[in-house]
Every structure is written in structure tokens, then in C-alpha cells.
Design an enzyme around this catalytic site. Structure first.
Site, PDB file in Angstrom:
ATOM      1  N   TYR A 158      11.888   3.530  -9.425  1.00  0.00           N
ATOM      2  CA  TYR A 158      12.041   2.376  -8.534  1.00  0.00           C
ATOM      3  C   TYR A 158      13.466   2.341  -7.967  1.00  0.00           C
ATOM      4  CZ  TYR A 158      11.655  -2.344  -6.668  1.00  0.00           C
ATOM      5  OH  TYR A 158      11.632  -3.416  -5.829  1.00  0.00           O
TER       6      TYR A 158
ATOM      7  N   SER B  92       6.684   0.125  -3.226  1.00  0.00           N
ATOM      8  CA  SER B  92       7.589  -0.812  -2.566  1.00  0.00           C
ATOM      9  C   SER B  92       8.951  -0.143  -2.358  1.00  0.00           C
ATOM     10  CB  SER B  92       7.693  -2.101  -3.386  1.00  0.00           C
ATOM     11  OG  SER B  92       8.269  -3.142  -2.631  1.00  0.00           O
TER      12      SER B  92
ATOM     13  N   ASP C 247      -0.806  -6.760   3.391  1.00  0.00           N
ATOM     14  CA  ASP C 247       0.499  -6.799   2.730  1.00  0.00           C
ATOM     15  C   ASP C 247       1.502  -7.501   3.646  1.00  0.00           C
ATOM     16  OD1 ASP C 247       2.853  -6.402   1.388  1.00  0.00           O
ATOM     17  OD2 ASP C 247       2.547  -4.268   1.017  1.00  0.00           O
TER      18      ASP C 247
ATOM     19  N   HIS D  54       0.344  -6.558  -1.415  1.00  0.00           N
ATOM     20  CA  HIS D  54       1.422  -5.739  -1.960  1.00  0.00           C
ATOM     21  C   HIS D  54       1.101  -5.246  -3.365  1.00  0.00           C
ATOM     22  CE1 HIS D  54       5.425  -4.201  -1.519  1.00  0.00           C
ATOM     23  NE2 HIS D  54       5.843  -4.748  -2.637  1.00  0.00           N
TER      24      HIS D  54
END
Length: 680
Positions: free
Chosen positions: A457, A537, A620, A655
Site C-alpha cells: 500500500y 486504491s 466507486d 471502492h
């Protein structure tokens, strides 16, 4: 491998000029997800992806095995409000967890709120909730189709019936109840223009007080800053019911302000912190003494106290900074529970109200405390714990003897004893030591040919700690290796670690991820042809940037709901808030930094990119699907060779939060099918 025949994607002549530099944007038309041309492209892409995946071996196996593994009763950690206990529970394959309530911790439990009844397809989810004083009322917010927008409703806990109250146009907000249960504070935004709710930029949050039994139009405005439309607000009522605390945020930056005023009084708030100087987390209060966790002059965090009778005296230290990152503090009778991160896994300890007399609390294994539910006057602490090979388990911690009593542990159709977790450390380009967790079958021979999935991430101060996921178990069963990298940009080592992956230093995050990949190869776990990368993301941005920078290093890529157009992300919904981590193309210097790694703009014609399966949702409104749409169209056009570049677009999908179990199983089976076919 036969090259897929990709759907036609019109090339427009649209060009934007940034600070004198022309940048083509030929797929700008895909930013409108509802135009007939976009819908036709979406449908064609989904047909292609479905046809490709249906022709791969193992798809039915993964769907069946995931369904078997998911079909187990599970519960979250309970919490107490007044004399009642609440917990989330799922019988196994329910699309959404059901909220239960009981008068005693050992039950009997009865259903209070079942989101599965809201929509037949399970795509309506509970986005936020708060039980009122005494546990008599429950305010809950429903999001539809994965959207961040939420509608508040109030349920009577005894009767199970909803009150007529309906509050709309709220997002990024909880509910903070008045001590007498007559109403609650919440945040809301101006109503968007018709047809723009899922795409237009979101500004101007305000705080209102809603009184039960009244229309939303009668709600009382508590706080607004029209001169600061980017500021966000989160109200909280202190546990003793005497203070209204207001968090003031600016985008996604960690620095915030704390405002406070007596709950019984209207008027101005007292500002307890300087203007976005540091992060402050309200812990609780002893009368006029207010405690906060902060990284002010302490990048790893420390506990401080201020006296409302003399706010000009500032903050005084209670628990000093240590080598571990102090992540959370909870008040308990006579002291504080301290939750810290040590090399990306949790440590739990108890100290007195003066910060002295530390007692360490033994946790079951290297892992993560997922929730810590306490009250300053209650010696009963309810917590959740998990790890890579340790399903979410609820515990009761009793004070002061500090014993952990398991309340519920799921029965898993998987032999966890056959697997192990290791922690390795890679060395990044600039010499930084980067940790990663590696999970695999015991006795793994380091022959360099194991299918390996590397996940990351690296942003927004988010820490990736050990966690359990059913979806990775079939991967392990088939001999796969699963790896989680703890990259700069996250919060694993405090403020400095986060800041080292922000703005002009964002390339550090990609370098860290690449270093982890190279370390796995050097140590004999895998080879480029057997190495897949995954992230969602901001992690989707990570995957997109790394596959464009080092396409030869990876055998497959799974970017999910990624931020792929770094020049235009701030134009949509809440994207402007991410400029604290990314910067903005509106700034000449930051434009050059963003252009240098923007996944969309660094795809080059004639390059052999790894097999890639992009995933997004057409609803999203966090990272709008245009990012994935444009990236997919450009990558398909640029791709040399036959390696597939596919996009899987979930209709009525957002999302990711609140996605129903049935859709999760389908998506995860497709990802595993694709990975297995590419990396074996």
C-alpha cells in the site's frame, strides 16, 4: 498464449497544457461512466474478461473452495453501551454481517439490524453506526452500491423498529450522541447537482445537531467554516458527557486540530492545538484534564494532558515517546491501555494514570489488535485479535489481573498448523531497511520457482499489520507464497516513515516495493516469471507505477481501484484531499514529480508489460473508475506481445467497503484463477 482482441477505444485529440507543457489525454471521454460510448466500452471489456477467465483452468475450483472456506460462523469483537452488548455476526455466506444485541455478554443474542434485507443483491451496507446512551437507540448510516454517500436512520433497540428520522448527504462522518439520547451530532455536505453525486468534487462539510423526531431541515448548525471549504469535521462527545470535542482535518493529512467546549453551553470552542501542527487524538478526560495522543515533537507518538482551566499552559507529557509507534491509547479505570507497533505488529500494555508502572499484556501471537472496546469506568475490555494464520477472535480482557479470555473463535476448514509466517527485511535503493511478512507452507524449499503474491500500500499513514483473509487460503493451499510489504508512506514506524513516502519523496515507496520483490528473488523464494503484485486504491497506484517502471520484474499485476491519472485525481469527488500525500499538478514543481511516476502517463508503446487484471467498480466515488478505465485502454494499446491486459468492472460496485460476500467470492476467485494461470 494468444493475444486478446481488445475492444476498440476511440482516440480523441484532447490535450491539456500544464505550466507550458502539452499532455495528451486521448481517453478523456471515459471520465463520463454513464455516456453511451463509455457504457458500450464497459460492457465490451467485461465480455472480453469473462470470456478469457472462463477459458482458464481452476476457476470452478477456486469458487467452490472459497465458498467452503467462507461458510463458517464468525463474529466481531463485542462492545458495550449502557447495559447492553452489541456485536456483528455472520452465519457464513450472508452478504452482509448482521448486528446483534444482548443484555449479557454470554447472550442470548438477538438480531437488531440485518443489512441483507435492504437490497436483494446485498449491495446496500452499513457504513457507520453508533449506539446511544443506555443502548436504547442506534443511529446507523446506509451506503448504496458502494458509494461513500450515506443516509442516517435511527432504530429503537427494544422494538427493533426504525424511527421516521432520515438524514441525507452525509459522508466521512459518525454520530455523536447527546448524553440524554435526545439527538446526535453528525457531518454533512451540500447536496450535489443532479447527476453529479458520484463524480463532482466534494467540499464544504458542516456539523449539525439532529434532534430525534424532527425533520433534517430543522437540524441545528453547530460548526461551519465556509472560508475553509477543504476542512473536514468529526464530532465526538466525551465518555462522561461533559464535552463536545471537534476534530478539524484538512484532507487526508495526519495533522489536525482539536476544538472543545462544554456540552451544556453554546458558543465558541476552545482551540487546544495549533493550526495543523501535528496529529492529536482525543483519548478522554478526567473532569477538566484532557488527554490526547500526539506526534507533536514525538514522531513515534506520546500521551499528553492539558487543563481546560488553563489552556494557555499547553500540553504536558504523561507517556513519553519510545522506539515503538504508539498507535492508540484507551482510558480504563485508574490508567491507560497503550497499543503500539513494533516492526509492524502490535504490542499491548497497561500504565497508571500518571503514565508509570507499565505492565505488558501477552497477546496470542505476532499479530494485530483489530478493536479495543473500553470505557474509563469499566474494568471489562473487549478486543479483537487476528494474524495471517489466526482468524479474527474475540477476547475479554479483565482488569487489573490482565487475563485474556477467548469469547469466540471461528472453526476453520484449513490446517493453519501446516503454514508459517516469517518477517524479512529488504534494503531499498537509499539503504532504508524495509520489513515484509512472508507466509507459506512449512518446510518450503528455496528453489526460486514458487508462485508468489506481493501485496503493498505505502501511503496516507496506513499501517499494514498481520491480518487474516479467507481469500488467500486457496493460494497457500496450492503452494503459493503470500507477502505483505511495509513500505514508506505508511505508519508502521511513525511520522517520519509516513513523510518519507509523501510528495517529492513518493518514489521511495515504489523503490521499497521493488526492493522487496528483488529480495524475494535473491533469497530463492521466487523468480520474476512467478512473482505477482497486488494493491488497491493507493496500492493500485503502487502496482501501476511499479509495473511501468520495472515491467520485466513481474509475472502478473493486479491493480485494484487505483489512482492512475496523477494529473487529474484532484478534480473528482474527494480526490483533492489526497494532495497532502501526492501534491497537485496545479503546482509547477509537483506537476513534474507526478508526471514522472503517473501510471497512465508512463505507459510506453511497444513495451512487453506483465499480464494484468485491473479491477474497479462503476459506482466507486472514492477513486472514480475513470482512473482504471483510461489506464486499461492505454495499456491495451501500448502492450507488446500476447500477455493479456484485462479489466474487470463490477457493476453496482464501489471502492470495496461493504461489498457483499457473493460478489467478493466471485472477484477473488477470478483473481486467483488469473494469477495461477500466469505464475505457474
Amino acid at each position: 498464449m494468444v493475444r486478446p482482441e481488445y475492444p476498440a477505444a476511440r482516440l480523441s485529440d484532447h490535450v491539456d497544457t500544464y505550466h507550458g507543457q502539452a499532455v495528451p489525454d486521448p481517453y478523456r471521454w471515459l471520465e463520463d461512466p454513464d455516456s453511451p460510448e463509455s457504457r458500450a466500452w464497459i460492457e465490451a471489456q467485461n465480455r472480453l474478461t469473462e470470456a478469457y477467465l472462463s477459458g482458464l483452468p481452476g476457476r470452478d475450483h477456486f469458487r467452490t473452495r472459497l465458498t467452503q472456506l467462507w461458510d463458517m460462523p464468525r463474529r466481531g469483537a463485542p462492545w458495550k453501551r449502557g447495559g447492553r452488548y452489541f456485536q456483528w455476526q455472520n452465519t457464513g455466506l450472508q452478504n452482509q454481517d448482521v448486528l446483534q444485541v444482548a443484555d449479557q455478554l454470554d447472550g442470548p443474542w438477538r438480531p437488531l439490524l440485518d443489512p441483507n434485507t435492504l437490497r436483494e443483491d446485498g449491495t446496500a451496507a452499513i457504513n457507520s453506526h453508533a449506539a446511544g446512551p443506555g443502548g436504547q437507540r442506534l443511529a446507523y448510516a446506509v451506503s448504496d452500491g458502494g458509494s461513500d454517500w450515506q443516509t442516517w436512520t435511527v432504530r429503537d433497540v427494544v422494538s427493533g423498529q426504525d424511527l421516521p428520522d432520515r438524514l441525507e448527504w452525509s459522508k466521512f462522518s459518525g454520530a455523536a450522541w447527546l448524553p440524554d439520547g435526545s439527538g446526535f451530532y453528525y457531518g454533512r455536505y451540500p447536496q450535489p447537482e443532479t447527476g453529479e453525486a458520484l463524480t463532482s468534487a466534494t467540499y464544504g462539510q458542516t456539523v449539525y445537531l439532529h434532534r430525534l423526531g424532527t425533520a433534517q431541515s430543522e437540524d441545528q448548525l453547530i460548526y461551519a467554516r465556509p472560508d475553509q471549504p477543504e476542512w473536514g469535521f468529526y464530532p465526538q462527545v466525551s465518555d462522561d458527557g461533559t464535552l463536545l470535542v471537534l476534530y478539524v482535518t484538512h484532507g487526508t493529512r495526519t495533522q489536525n486540530m482539536l476544538l472543545v467546549r462544554p456540552l451544556a453551553q453554546d458558543g465558541d470552542f476552545t482551540t487546544l492545538t495549533p493550526l495543523f501542527e501535528a496529529a492529536y487524538q482525543f483519548v478522554g478526560n478526567d473532569g477538566p484534564l484532557v488527554y490526547a495522543l500526539t506526534d507533536q515533537a514525538a514522531p513515534q507518538g506520546r500521551l499528553m494532558v492539558a487543563d481546560l482551566r488553563a489552556p494557555e499552559a499547553g500540553w504536558q507529557e504523561v507517556v513519553p515517546e519510545s522506539s515503538d509507534t504508539l498507535e492508540a491509547v484507551q482510558m480504563v479505570p485508574g490508567g491507560f491501555l497503550l497499543l503500539s507497533l513494533h516492526d509492524a505488529s502490535h504490542r499491548l500494555a497497561l500504565v497508571g494514570r500518571d503514565g508509570q508502572g507499565r505492565q505488558d499484556i501477552a497477546l496470542p501471537t505476532l499479530g494485530t489488535v483489530t478493536s479495543l472496546n473500553t470505557h474509563p469506568d469499566d474494568p471489562e475490555v473487549l478486543l479483537g485479535f487476528t494474524s495471517f494464520l489466526y482468524p479474527q477472535t474475540a477476547y475479554r480482557l479483565t482488569l487489573p489481573d490482565l487475563t485474556l479470555q477467548p469469547l469466540f473463535a471461528p472453526t476453520l476448514d484449513f490446517n493453519v498448523d501446516a503454514y508459517e509466517t516469517r518477517q524479512l527485511f529488504a534494503t531499498s535503493r537509499d539503504g532504508t531497511r524495509v520489513p515484509m511478512f512472508v507466509v507459506h507452507r512449512k518446510g518450503l524449499a528455496l528453489t526460486g520457482d514458487h508462485p508468489t503474491l506481493l501485496y503493498g500500500y505505502g501511503g496516507f499513514n496506513v499501517s499494514l499489520t498481520p491480518s487474516f483473509s479467507v481469500s488467500r487460503l486457496p493460494w497457500l493451499e496450492q503452494g503459493g507464497v503470500y507477502v505483505v510489504a511495509n513500505l514508506r508512506g505508511g505508519g508502521e514506524y511513525g511520522l517520519a516513515w509516513h513523510e518519507a513516502g509523501m510528495l517529492e519523496r513518493k518514489q521511495n515507496v515504489f523503490d521499497d516495493f521493488i526492493a522487496c520483490a528483488e529480495h524475494l528473488i535473491q533469497q530463492g523464494y521466487t523468480a520474476p516469471a512467478h512473482l505477482g503484485i497486488q494493491g488497491g486504491s493507493n496500492g493500485g497506484l503502487l502496482v501501476g507505477a511499479c509495473l511501468t517502471q520495472r515491467p520485466e520484474l513481474f509475472g502478473a499485476a493486479l491493480p485494484a481501484v487505483g489512482v492512475m491519472d496523477m494529473l487529474r485525481f484532484q478534480r473528482f469527488t474527494i480526490g483533492w484531499a489526497w494532495t497532502s500525500d501526492y501534491g497537485s499538478s496545479d503546482d509547477p514543481e509537483q506537476f513534474q514529480t507526478l508526471l514522472a511516476y503517473s501510471p497512465l502517463h508512463n505507459l510506453k508503446d511497444g513495451v512487453a508489460y506483465p499480464p494484468t487484471l485491473i479491477t474497479t467498480g462503476d459506482h466507486d466515488d472514492r477513486v472514480v473508475p475513470a482512473h482504471s478505465f483510461k489506464f486499461a485502454a492505454r495499456m491495451q494499446a501500448a502492450q507488446a506481445g500476447d500477455a493479456p491486459v484485462l479489466i474487470r468492472i463490477q457493476t453496482r460496485g464501489g471502492h470495496g467497503a461493504g461489498k457483499p460476500t457473493a460478489l467478493v467470492i466471485e472477484e477473488q476467485a477470478d483473481l486467483l484463477t488469473f494469477l495461477s494461470a500466469q505464475l505457474q
